[in-house]
Design an enzyme around this catalytic site. Structure first.
Site, PDB file in Angstrom:
ATOM      1  N   SER A 190       0.794  -1.232   0.000  1.00  9.17           N
ATOM      2  CA  SER A 190       0.000   0.000   0.000  1.00  9.17           C
ATOM      3  C   SER A 190       0.824   1.279   0.000  1.00  9.17           C
ATOM      4  O   SER A 190       2.043   1.255  -0.031  1.00  9.17           O
ATOM      5  CB  SER A 190      -0.948   0.044   1.187  1.00  9.17           C
ATOM      6  OG  SER A 190      -0.203   0.224   2.375  1.00  9.17           O
ATOM      7  N   THR A 192      -1.646   0.537  -6.269  1.00 13.61           N
ATOM      8  CA  THR A 192      -1.703   0.039  -4.905  1.00 13.61           C
ATOM      9  C   THR A 192      -2.991   0.571  -4.290  1.00 13.61           C
ATOM     10  O   THR A 192      -3.879   1.018  -5.005  1.00 13.61           O
ATOM     11  CB  THR A 192      -0.436   0.435  -4.104  1.00 13.61           C
ATOM     12  OG1 THR A 192      -0.445  -0.258  -2.854  1.00 13.61           O
ATOM     13  CG2 THR A 192      -0.318   1.928  -3.895  1.00 13.61           C
ATOM     14  N   TYR A 193      -3.092   0.506  -2.972  1.00 17.30           N
ATOM     15  CA  TYR A 193      -4.279   1.031  -2.296  1.00 17.30           C
ATOM     16  C   TYR A 193      -3.845   1.926  -1.147  1.00 17.30           C
ATOM     17  O   TYR A 193      -2.704   1.870  -0.687  1.00 17.30           O
ATOM     18  CB  TYR A 193      -5.186  -0.108  -1.811  1.00 17.30           C
ATOM     19  CG  TYR A 193      -4.536  -0.985  -0.765  1.00 17.30           C
ATOM     20  CD1 TYR A 193      -4.692  -0.721   0.594  1.00 17.30           C
ATOM     21  CD2 TYR A 193      -3.735  -2.061  -1.133  1.00 17.30           C
ATOM     22  CE1 TYR A 193      -4.076  -1.510   1.548  1.00 17.30           C
ATOM     23  CE2 TYR A 193      -3.116  -2.851  -0.187  1.00 17.30           C
ATOM     24  CZ  TYR A 193      -3.297  -2.572   1.150  1.00 17.30           C
ATOM     25  OH  TYR A 193      -2.677  -3.345   2.098  1.00 17.30           O
ATOM     26  N   GLY A 196       5.652  -2.299   1.241  1.00 15.26           N
ATOM     27  CA  GLY A 196       5.715  -3.589   0.567  1.00 15.26           C
ATOM     28  C   GLY A 196       6.511  -3.519  -0.722  1.00 15.26           C
ATOM     29  O   GLY A 196       7.467  -2.751  -0.845  1.00 15.26           O
TER      30      GLY A 196
END
Length: 127
Positions: free
Chosen positions: A25, A57-58, A73
């Site tokens: 994220s 991503t979020y 990540g």
């Protein structure tokens, strides 16, 4: 018919951290998210102005007022602290609503503070 349009953009944010050992994220200051209408867990595209990388991503909301932009990540391999990035969210808009759609754009300063908030990206603008 539906079209995928830019819904919000955070322009020229500086990466404050890259944390490879997190699940994934991007962590973004919650005040900045509120200003442009982005929400936790929303899918976003990240564009790294320093190396040209583009990835998705979020969002995870970060501490309010912190100016944090931390890639977590695997995405941490695509940025370095200090890189300039653009964060873009999109919306699927029905054809009949396109004329009313007004994306929000936050132009950031060197300290990740909103320098300017624009509703709808002006044509032929150099920032």
């Amino acid at each position: 018919m539906f079209r995928t349009l830019m819904n919000a953009k955070i322009h020229r944010a500086r990466v404050t951290e890259a944390n490879l050992n997190y699940v994934g994220s991007i962590t973004i200051d919650a005040d900045i998210l509120d200003a442009v209408g982005m929400v936790p867990n929303e899918k976003v595209q990240i564009v790294n102005n320093n190396n040209g990388a583009r990835f998705e991503t979020y969002i995870i909301p970060g501490e309010r007022g912190s100016g944090v932009f931390c890639l977590n990540g695997a995405a941490a391999r695509l940025v370095q602290k200090g890189d300039i990035i653009i964060v873009i969210s999109y919306a699927i808009v029905p054809e009949e609503k396109i004329a009313q759609h007004r994306p929000k754009i936050a132009i950031m300063d060197e300290n990740n503070r909103i320098q300017q908030l624009i509703v709808e990206e002006p044509a032929h603008t150099v920032l």
